[in-house]
Each structure stands twice: as C-alpha cells, then as structure tokens.
Write an enzyme that holds these catalytic residues in place. Structure first.
Site, mmCIF file in Angstrom:
data_model
loop_
_atom_site.group_PDB
_atom_site.id
_atom_site.type_symbol
_atom_site.label_atom_id
_atom_site.label_comp_id
_atom_site.label_asym_id
_atom_site.label_seq_id
_atom_site.Cartn_x
_atom_site.Cartn_y
_atom_site.Cartn_z
ATOM 1 N N HIS A 396 33.648 -13.633 124.855
ATOM 2 C CA HIS A 396 32.491 -12.755 125.079
ATOM 3 C C HIS A 396 31.174 -13.473 125.349
ATOM 4 O O HIS A 396 30.159 -12.811 125.559
ATOM 5 C CB HIS A 396 32.289 -11.825 123.877
ATOM 6 N N ARG A 588 20.053 -5.717 121.995
ATOM 7 C CA ARG A 588 19.635 -6.602 120.918
ATOM 8 C C ARG A 588 18.493 -7.508 121.396
ATOM 9 O O ARG A 588 18.424 -7.874 122.575
ATOM 10 C CB ARG A 588 20.828 -7.431 120.420
ATOM 11 N N LYS A 593 17.958 -12.545 126.629
ATOM 12 C CA LYS A 593 17.821 -11.230 127.275
ATOM 13 C C LYS A 593 16.413 -11.029 127.845
ATOM 14 O O LYS A 593 16.162 -10.064 128.565
ATOM 15 C CB LYS A 593 18.171 -10.120 126.282
ATOM 16 N N LYS A 699 25.968 2.134 131.633
ATOM 17 C CA LYS A 699 25.615 3.464 131.126
ATOM 18 C C LYS A 699 24.413 4.026 131.887
ATOM 19 O O LYS A 699 24.381 5.205 132.249
ATOM 20 C CB LYS A 699 25.318 3.388 129.625
#
Length: 861
Positions: A396, A588, A593, A699
């Site tokens: 992952h 998160r 990110k 999503k």
C-alpha cells in the site's frame, strides 16, 4: 403519540409551491426507484416488527422511548431481514464447498451500517414509509448510529469496500480483523489545535454484531522453543483467548450475506494461576486487563510504522486466531468424499486463498509454516509449497517510514518459534538468490529478510514477497514504481509474481446511499443496472449535450450544497455562500499529501483580493479536513496553520463572501458521505510517486466534482479514462521528481523568483496569521525552505495557474457541468466490483457469480 416530531415530512404541502420550495428529503426519497418498493404489506410488517422490538428487545413504550431507542428498534428490525439470508448463505457454502477467500486486515473502516443494509436489501423506501407513518424522522435516526471507525484511512476503507463487493459478486469471502474497543480517535479542534478523544463506539452496544463465544480460540505468546524427539515444540507460553464477533456483510440485492469476523482478546480463567496460590487473588484478577489490552485500541498511524510490542501482539493475535479458524473450517467442510474431515492438506491452496492487506498480517506466513511443520508434521518443502500457493500480498505504500521493520529482540521474547522459522525461510531464500547470482553479496544483503545494523530487524515486506505467490500494488503507476525501485531485486528474480490491481470504491455506499438524487437522475437515463455494473455509466456520454440532463445534474449538486451549507452554518457559525465553488481536500494530514500547497493557494487568493478588491473573482469556500496522527508534530502544526488562516480570512470584511476557509472537524466515513456529494473541486495534490492510489479521488469523481491533481496514484488512470481535457492536471511527473532528487531541490530559488510565493511565506513566517504568537509557524517555514522531502515549491507555480483555469471554467456553469458529466460517465473503472473481479480471477483463482441464493421465504433447490 409521544413520538419525536417530524421536522422534514412536507406531506401536507400542495404541488403548486413545489417549484419555489426545495423538496424535503422525505418527498424526494419517495420518488426514488433505486431505493426499492414500499409495498403495503412490507410497510405494515416493518411497523409491526419495529414496535415488537421497542417492546421486547428494548423494553420501552412510546412514552419513555428516546431517539436512540427508536434507532435501535429500527436497526433490529432491519437486522431481522439479514438473518435468514445470512444463515442460508453460510449453509450454501457448506454444501457447495467453494474456494474460500480470507481477507486479513488490521483495519476495517466500516462507518455506519443501517442505511447500507437497507440499500443492499432493497428496503429503503419501505423503511422510510414505515418510519414516517410512525411519526419519526428517518434521517434523525440514522444520525444516532456511531461510525465503526476501525481504520485510519484508505487502507481500512478499502477493506470495507472490498467486503461489499465480494458479497455482491457472490464470493465465499470472510473479512478477519480485530474488534477494537476504541477505534480511530474523535478529533476536536480547540483554539485551532487538534485534540484527541477516545472513540467509545460500543458505549451503547452494537446491534449489528453477534458474539460467538462457542468459537473461542487460544493464542500463545512468549515461552521458549524446545527440541524433542517428536519434533520442535513451543512451550511455557502465555495464553490469551480470542473471542469472535460476527457482523453480516450483505451483497447488493443477491441474497448473499457474508461474514466479517472480528476477534476480541479475553484472559483465560486460569490466568496467572501461580499468583492465586500465593494469595494474590485480587491482583491476579486485575492483571487480566494486561491480556485484554490487545484488542483495546486501534493504532492511529496512517503511512507510518511505530515498532511497539503491543502492535506486534495485535498483528500476531489476529493471524493466529484466524488461521486456526480457517483450518478448522477446511478440515470440517464437505469435499465430495465420505470422510467426516479432511485428513490431508494437499487441497488446501485449492480451497483457501488468503489476502494480506499490507504487511500488518505478515505473521500469517511463519504461523502457517509453524502449524504445518510443528503441529501437522508436514515436511518443510510440502508446508512451504502450500503456504506460498495460499498467500498473496498487497502493498500500500512506498514511503520508507511506513515499511514494517520489527526489531529481532522483540521477536525473540514474544514469538521465539516464529523467529527461528523466519531465519530458516531466509536461509533457503538467500541460498536461492546466491545460486542465481553467485558472489553478489550486496544483492544478498539487499534481499535478506533480516536487516543488519545497530538493531537487527525483520523486513516484513521481504517476508511477504518471498512467502506469497502474488504481490500487487494498488494503482498502475504504484505497481510500476514497486518493480523499478523498492522491490526491483525481487522483480528480477520472479517477475511473474508482480501484478497491479487498481483500487476501487463501492457504488452502493458512495453513490446510491450518499447521493440518492444523482443516483436516481442516472437511473432515469440509463436504468439501474449500473449499480452493480458501473461500466454502464459510459452510456451517460450520450447525454453530455442534453440540456435537460445538464440542468438536472447542476440542480442536484446545488441541492447537495445547500444541504451541506446548512449543516456547516449550524456547526461553525460561518455564513456560507452556496453559489461559491466548494473546493475540498479531505484526507489524513500528512506532508506528502501537501495540504501546505493548498494553504499557499488560499493565501495567494486572499492577497489578490486584498490587493485589488474591486476585481471580479470566482468565489470559493475552501474546506480542508482530516486527522493527524497524535505523535506527528508537523501534521498537527499544519492543522493549526489552516485554522489560523481561516481566522484571518473569514473575519476580513474586504473579502466578504468571496473566500471562506473551513476546517472540517472529525473527518470520518459518515462525514465523507455528506461532504463529497456537495463538492465541486477535489484536491488530489500529492507529490508524484508518493500516493499509492488514493480512493477519495474516485468518490469525488463519481459524485460530480472535478479534480485538480498531480499525475500520481489512480489520478493517472482517472485522467486517462476521462480524457486529459476533462481533468485539471499540474505538477512534476515521477521522472521529473527523480531528476530533481538527483540534481538537488533548492526551495530558495522559487522563493526568490516568485513574489506572490515570497509574500505568502513571509506572512506565515512573521506571524501575520497568528499575531499573538508570531513565531508559531517558523517550524513550517524552516521545513519548506530547508528540508521539504515533498517539494511543495517546485509545483507551486503550475498549481496556481491551474487553479486560475479552474476558476475561469467555474464561471461558465454549463461547460463546467458538461465536464462533470463526462467525468461521471468515465468513472466506471473505479468500482471495487471491477477490482475484486480482477483479484478473484488473477490471484485467487475463483470466478465471480451472478447467482442469486434463493431468499429465506422460498424453498431451497
């Protein structure tokens, strides 16, 4: 009737004002076909059972019942519809004896269960109508349910989507994990900082689980290894009991109900027997807590390894209990023979597939070997052949700080037999490597399962690669990076082991449940089979010029925004401009990110408005949400920066409603279900090569937001499906990031060259956003200027320009919505049904089936 008042029923209103007034959810839900039929018998039946549960299960009458009682009565009523299907599904598996799939994960981020169960059973309209007739508000009841927050983020939510898809595809699949007493912490924002609160999610009981004490299993720890004439024995161990709790997992309208089995730790009654005899009875009973702490709390780290003994205990606990369960089921199930039980393990890999969700359940490999060799007395070669053919490993992340590397000294005390098995696996593995590459000692060092150094460590990823027959990444670009970089040596030896399985999301929860308006609008155009065959969304391409459909899609988005804005205004006391662009980054909090890149855009946008307040700007409401690991100081400081920027921006009269910044507190599955359908712009801005896949990105795409993103993770494949012209792509590519690493990244060169960037950094540095503590954010500036692993400044300029293109398009509502429709129409690939079909065929060796098990009210074949 002593009932909770119905705030949003709207049944009395006439049709004349239906255009001027937005429909209530009650009205809208009644028209929705994808929610199943509300037959009179069905509704009467549900009301009857609701009242029965209120009386007999909850022991309340309508005068003293609380909203929670009403929620629980409904939950039990809906659960009753699962039971017959659940029993029949398991009976069907026992008789047919298909190959069983075991998905092992330390995390299952399930969220709420009530609405998902109603959707998958086609009960939603019937329940809505029944609850309405009882004078109650369905949405109010749904809000009472606690999230099952047994996960951190992507990895845990992926496991939950996979369970939904495996049931929908008719696979005989089981999710195995830990029943944490406390899930991911609840996040409070206090004075701008994150505060963690324990998530006591079981406080009021959990109507969806069934304890199965009759299947309790012993798990051993510590002890020592003894060599006896009968073979090797692991003796003098401490025993902890694993108590299973089963949760039903319904497929979508196919009468299949699979099982998620979560283990809870219990001390045995003989616990600390020696203390009892010396009169330490009370203390011995109190010390039972030590054993039971194993399932107390989820470790709250996302993409970060913390080598704590309790975590290793959790990892072995779930593995040891699960494998005993798998072997018990293997031995006792029918297999076309007259024997009561299987006595040989030859068929094991044909009847059992075990998928390891990251390296967290890696102990599966040595534990299977221990059982086969020490307990079942198979030869090493036979045991190893069965083990590797059974296990498969999903990676992952490539971030080095996330890879599990356990100190050998922890193994020596906690799991001595497993350490010796790992040493033997490694000895044989390195022998093979040396045969292929004689004299290449550096290769042996790189490929060893044991890393030498100040502390010897077990590299769990290497253990998984050697002990599995398939290794996969979770997006095409990620799987390529694995083969080219961290697993290159292994790929050279066994290229056939390495696969890609691009992640996906379940369209049941992430469209039908969370965005019923859009789900229905789609069904009106192309029918409702897309719900279990998401590729059919391609048919929407025909409507990207259909004025009526364009208006419908835009209207649904606006309604979702109005509803979410109302929730925000209630919670944050900030006036929201619902015609502004809802620009959202929820995930998160992590440096890779790059929430900080988003912050720089906010500051630059703010400074531009201040500089030329009379210019026309595309108004934005920028929302950022997500949890930071409690020990991750920089992530917590980033949250404080975002809240500080909000305090300045939101109270500036010059800016007005052209820019608002909101920190979404306690982001979790149930909040995602509200914010994603209301979003216009999805921020997916990690440095290329760092986000393995991402699933939030999918999503947003499915729910009618456009994406601004780097060519990272699944963004690459999303842009490929939609067409680059329907995606806002910016930033360095993986190769350009690598090239920059080679020549060196110099942040100051960007700071010196770009005046707007310099101004923003200076403002952060000199306390403009925190006048009371002007030095508060110096640590962030120091990091960005001198040791930023994720090169925020390198992508800054392209990001700002790309955001300007976004603003320009948003001004043209029709063109924006056409692009939205093209995105929705190409999101079919990102269904977890497609992902699971690929795992089934290419890794597990089973075929998905559309076969419907007969429902409980029909006789069996």
């Amino acid at each position: 009737v002593g009932a909770v008042s119905q705030s949003s029923c709207g049944h009395s209103s006439s049709h004349s004002d239906s255009m001027s007034r937005p429909q209530t959810d009650q009205e809208r839900r009644k028209q929705i076909s994808v929610r199943g039929l509300a037959g009179v018998e069905n509704v009467t039946d549900i009301k009857k059972n609701f009242n029965r549960h209120l009386h007999f299960t909850l022991v309340k009458d309508r005068n003293v019942a609380t909203p929670r009682d009403y929620y629980l009565a409904l939950a039990h009523t809906v659960r009753d519809h699962l039971v017959g299907r659940w029993i029949r599904t398991q009976q069907y598996y026992y008789e047919k004896d298909p190959k069983r799939i075991y998905y092992l994960s330390l995390e299952f981020y399930m969220g709420r269960t009530l609405q998902n169960t109603m959707v998958n059973l086609g009960l939603q309209n019937a329940c809505d109508e029944a609850i309405y007739q009882l004078g109650l508000d369905m949405e109010e009841l749904e809000e009472i349910e606690e999230d099952a927050g047994l996960g951190n983020g992507g990895l845990g939510r992926l496991a939950a989507c996979f369970l939904d898809s495996m049931a929908t595809l008719g696979l005989a699949a089981y999710g195995y994990g830990i029943r944490y007493e406390f899930g991911i912490f609840n996040q409070k924002i206090s004075n701008g900082w994150q505060i963690e609160e324990a998530d006591d999610w079981l406080r009021f009981g959990n109507p969806w689980e069934k304890a199965r004490p009759e299947y309790t299993i012993p798990v051993n720890f510590y002890g020592r290894v003894e060599h006896t004439p009968e073979g090797i024995k692991w003796v003098d161990t401490q025993v902890v009991l694993a108590l299973p709790y089963d949760t039903p997992v319904p497929g979508y309208k196919n009468n299949t109900v699979n099982t998620m089995r979560l283990w809870s730790a219990k001390a045995p009654n003989e616990f600390k027997l020696e203390d009892f005899n010396v009169g330490g009875y009370i203390q011995a009973v109190l010390d039972r807590n030590v054993a039971e702490n194993i399932s107390r709390v989820l470790y709250p780290n996302d993409n970060f390894f913390e080598g704590k003994e309790l975590r290793l205990k959790q990892e072995y606990f779930v593995v040891a209990a699960t494998l005993q369960d798998i072997i018990r089921r293997f031995k006792s199930s029918k297999f076309g023979s007259r024997d009561a039980v299987r006595t040989t393990f030859d068929a094991f890999p044909d009847k059992v597939a075990i998928q390891l969700n990251d390296t967290h359940p890696a102990m599966t490999i040595p534990e299977l070997m221990r059982i086969f060799v020490d307990v079942e007395h198979l030869s090493w070669e036979t045991a190893w052949n069965i083990t590797t053919r059974t296990c498969a490993y999903t990676n992952h992340t490539v971030l080095p700080e996330a890879l599990e590397r356990w100190p050998v000294h922890l193994f020596e005390s906690l799991l001595p037999r497993h350490l010796s098995i790992i040493y033997e696996i490694n000895r044989r593995h390195l022998e093979n490597v040396a045969k292929r590459f004689p004299g290449d000692n550096d290769r042996l060092r790189r490929m060893s399962l044991i890393e030498e150094g100040d502390t010897k460590r077990v590299n769990m990823a290497h253990l998984c690669i050697v002990g599995a027959h398939a290794v996969n990444g979770v997006a095409r670009i990620h799987s390529e990076i694995l083969k080219k970089t961290i697993f290159k040596d292994f790929y050279e030896i066994e290229p056939e082991k390495f696969q890609n399985k691009t992640n996906g999301i379940t369209p049941r929860r992430w469209l039908v449940l969370c965005n019923p308006g859009l789900a229905e609008a789609i069904a009106e155009k192309i029918g409702d089979d897309y719900i279990f065959d998401l590729d059919q969304l391609k048919k929407l391409k025909a409507f990207d010029n259909d004025e009526g459909f364009i208006r419908t899609v835009a209207k649904i988005k606006q309604e979702n925004k109005l509803k979410f804005a109302a929730l925000l205004e209630k919670q944050y006391k900030v006036a929201i401009n619902p015609s502004s662009m809802f620009d959202v980054q929820v995930k998160r909090i992590h440096e890779y990110k790059r929430q900080l890149l988003n912050c720089l855009h906010i500051i630059v946008f703010y400074n531009r408005i201040k500089k030329e307040p009379n210019k026309q700007y595309t108004p934005r409401t920028i929302m950022i949400g997500g949890k930071a690991a409690p020990g991750y100081h920089m992530a917590k400081l980033i949250i404080r920066l975002i809240t500080a920027i909000g305090e300045i921006v939101n109270n500036d009269k010059v800016v007005g409603d052209r820019l608002k910044v909101i920190y979404l507190e306690n982001y979790r599955v149930s909040l995602a279900e509200k914010v994603i359908p209301a979003s216009d712009l999805s921020e997916q801005i990690s440095t290329a090569g760092t986000e393995a896949s991402g699933t939030g990105n999918m999503k947003f795409m499915l729910n009618g937001a456009l994406t601004i993103g780097t060519m990272d993770g699944a963004n690459v494949e999303m842009a490929e499906e939609a067409g680059q012209e329907n995606f806002f792509i910016f930033g360095m590519l993986v190769d350009e990031v690598d090239a920059m690493d080679k020549r060196g990244y110099n942040a100051s060169s960007y700071y010196d060259r770009l005046p707007e960037l310099k101004q923003a950094i200076d403002q952060i540095n000199n306390g403009f956003f925190c006048p009371k503590e002007p030095d508060l954010f110096k640590g962030i500036v120091d990091m960005l200027m001198h040791h930023d692993r994720f090169k925020v400044f390198a992508d800054y300029e392209e990001y700002i320009k790309c955001q300007d293109r976004v603003s320009a398009l948003y001004k043209n509502s029709r063109e924006w919505t056409k692009m939205v429709i093209r995105n929705i129409a190409t999101s079919g690939k990102f269904s977890s049904d497609r992902t699971i079909s690929e795992y089934a065929r290419q890794i597990w060796g089973v075929e998905p089936s559309k076969h419907k098990i007969p429902p409980p009210n029909e006789p069996r074949d």
